[in-house]
Design a protein around this motif. Structure first.
Motif, PDB file in Angstrom:
ATOM      1  N   GLY A  90      38.801  18.828 -19.667  1.00  0.00           N
ATOM      2  CA  GLY A  90      38.625  17.582 -20.386  1.00  0.00           C
ATOM      3  C   GLY A  90      38.023  17.776 -21.767  1.00  0.00           C
ATOM      4  O   GLY A  90      37.498  18.844 -22.097  1.00  0.00           O
ATOM      5  N   LEU A  91      38.099  16.723 -22.570  1.00  0.00           N
ATOM      6  CA  LEU A  91      37.629  16.770 -23.956  1.00  0.00           C
ATOM      7  C   LEU A  91      36.287  16.051 -24.085  1.00  0.00           C
ATOM      8  O   LEU A  91      36.131  15.121 -24.878  1.00  0.00           O
ATOM      9  N   GLY A  92      35.316  16.517 -23.315  1.00  0.00           N
ATOM     10  CA  GLY A  92      34.018  15.856 -23.291  1.00  0.00           C
ATOM     11  C   GLY A  92      33.351  15.792 -24.648  1.00  0.00           C
ATOM     12  O   GLY A  92      32.788  14.765 -25.021  1.00  0.00           O
ATOM     13  N   PHE A  93      33.412  16.882 -25.425  1.00  0.00           N
ATOM     14  CA  PHE A  93      32.735  16.872 -26.718  1.00  0.00           C
ATOM     15  C   PHE A  93      33.402  15.906 -27.679  1.00  0.00           C
ATOM     16  O   PHE A  93      32.727  15.182 -28.412  1.00  0.00           O
ATOM     17  N   ALA A  94      34.721  15.880 -27.710  1.00  0.00           N
ATOM     18  CA  ALA A  94      35.425  14.957 -28.599  1.00  0.00           C
ATOM     19  C   ALA A  94      35.086  13.512 -28.260  1.00  0.00           C
ATOM     20  O   ALA A  94      34.874  12.677 -29.147  1.00  0.00           O
ATOM     21  N   LEU A  95      35.004  13.202 -26.958  1.00  0.00           N
ATOM     22  CA  LEU A  95      34.662  11.841 -26.541  1.00  0.00           C
ATOM     23  C   LEU A  95      33.214  11.517 -26.897  1.00  0.00           C
ATOM     24  O   LEU A  95      32.903  10.413 -27.367  1.00  0.00           O
ATOM     25  N   PHE A  96      32.317  12.482 -26.665  1.00  0.00           N
ATOM     26  CA  PHE A  96      30.917  12.297 -27.042  1.00  0.00           C
ATOM     27  C   PHE A  96      30.784  12.105 -28.554  1.00  0.00           C
ATOM     28  O   PHE A  96      30.064  11.216 -29.027  1.00  0.00           O
ATOM     29  N   LEU A 147      22.797  20.787 -21.595  1.00  0.00           N
ATOM     30  CA  LEU A 147      23.590  20.248 -22.700  1.00  0.00           C
ATOM     31  C   LEU A 147      25.020  19.958 -22.251  1.00  0.00           C
ATOM     32  O   LEU A 147      25.599  18.925 -22.613  1.00  0.00           O
ATOM     33  N   THR A 148      25.579  20.856 -21.465  1.00  0.00           N
ATOM     34  CA  THR A 148      26.957  20.670 -20.989  1.00  0.00           C
ATOM     35  C   THR A 148      27.061  19.458 -20.078  1.00  0.00           C
ATOM     36  O   THR A 148      28.002  18.657 -20.187  1.00  0.00           O
ATOM     37  N   VAL A 149      26.106  19.308 -19.186  1.00  0.00           N
ATOM     38  CA  VAL A 149      26.097  18.162 -18.281  1.00  0.00           C
ATOM     39  C   VAL A 149      25.878  16.870 -19.061  1.00  0.00           C
ATOM     40  O   VAL A 149      26.545  15.857 -18.806  1.00  0.00           O
ATOM     41  N   ASP A 178      35.923  20.892 -21.163  1.00  0.00           N
ATOM     42  CA  ASP A 178      35.061  20.903 -19.982  1.00  0.00           C
ATOM     43  C   ASP A 178      35.600  21.911 -18.978  1.00  0.00           C
ATOM     44  O   ASP A 178      36.678  22.486 -19.164  1.00  0.00           O
ATOM     45  N   GLU A 179      34.867  22.073 -17.890  1.00  0.00           N
ATOM     46  CA  GLU A 179      35.329  22.973 -16.836  1.00  0.00           C
ATOM     47  C   GLU A 179      36.672  22.532 -16.263  1.00  0.00           C
ATOM     48  O   GLU A 179      37.473  23.355 -15.826  1.00  0.00           O
ATOM     49  N   ASP A 180      36.917  21.231 -16.267  1.00  0.00           N
ATOM     50  CA  ASP A 180      38.187  20.713 -15.744  1.00  0.00           C
ATOM     51  C   ASP A 180      39.235  20.518 -16.837  1.00  0.00           C
ATOM     52  O   ASP A 180      40.280  19.921 -16.602  1.00  0.00           O
TER      53      ASP A 180
END
Length: 233
Positions: free
Chosen positions: A113-119, A19-21, A109-111
């Motif tokens: 980043g706002l991966g969930f917001a972008l998704f 899910l994270t990837v 994210d691990e770095d």
């Protein structure tokens, strides 16, 4: 730990990894441009069928991702609602939009980043309309803090038709997600976007103004009919 419990723990770990990837790839490339095979490869899985084994379809994976992330925000929103009540601002539209939007910045994210917001931005304005439901759509009771926040927004915008309120909620969230995406891309990896940033504060002021604007007919005929300081009945 029993053998069964250990197996369940490994399964959960694998699912969370996938899910994270998937979230990161969806945010980077767009949801329609990521295959189950690419998710498995990026997660370092030996079998290309591992995603299908755990989630069956891409749609199920997206639904599980939403369930996981949205429910994880419930404690934050619950605390923010209680704080709003304690401060006597439970019907302040800026406060309510903060409760709706600000927790999204907590998922990193691990770095950083706002991966969930972008998704979520990509999902809200494409796949939700295509029939992949949000947890709120499936069972509002499973996300009580989110449901209460949306209900309070409805009550605060009592002077608007129901359909207009729905559009404004989507517009307000869209303004937040789109601008956060822009700020994140322009800030660089070493400067994460924070809710305390002046640009984010200015964004919330714009969202507040947009939410409280009278409908077009009132703008033309009764420009002073409603005030931003009015309280709901």
């Amino acid at each position: 730990m029993t053998t069964r419990a250990a197996g369940q723990a490994r399964t959960l770990l694998t699912q969370r990894t996938l899910l994270t990837v998937a979230e990161r790839l969806f945010a980077e490339r767009g949801i329609d441009n990521v295959s189950l095979r690419q998710i498995a490869d990026a997660a370092g899985m030996v079998s290309n069928n591992v995603v299908r084994y755990h989630f069956s379809t891409r749609e199920n994976l997206i639904a599980e991702l939403l369930q996981w992330r949205v429910r994880s925000l419930e404690p934050v929103r619950t605390a923010m609602l209680k704080d709003a009540d304690a401060r006597g601002v439970s019907h302040d539209i800026r406060t309510l939009m903060m409760i709706l939007c600000a927790p999204l910045l907590a998922i990193r994210d691990e770095d950083g980043g706002l991966g969930f917001a972008l998704f979520l931005s990509r999902y809200m304005f494409s796949l939700r309309g295509q029939g992949i439901p949000h947890p709120y759509d499936l069972d509002a009771g499973s996300v009580p803090a989110l449901t209460e926040t949306l209900a309070r927004i409805d009550r605060r915008l009592y002077f608007l038709p129901a359909g207009t309120i729905e559009v404004r909620k989507r517009t307000g969230l869209g303004m937040f997600l789109n601008n956060i995406s822009f700020l994140a891309s322009s800030a660089g990896p070493n400067r994460p976007v924070l809710i305390s940033d002046p640009m984010v504060a200015d964004l919330m002021e714009m969202i507040t103004a947009a939410m409280l604007a009278p409908p077009a007919a009132i703008c033309e005929d009764q420009p002073k009919a409603f005030s931003q300081d009015q309280k709901p009945v």
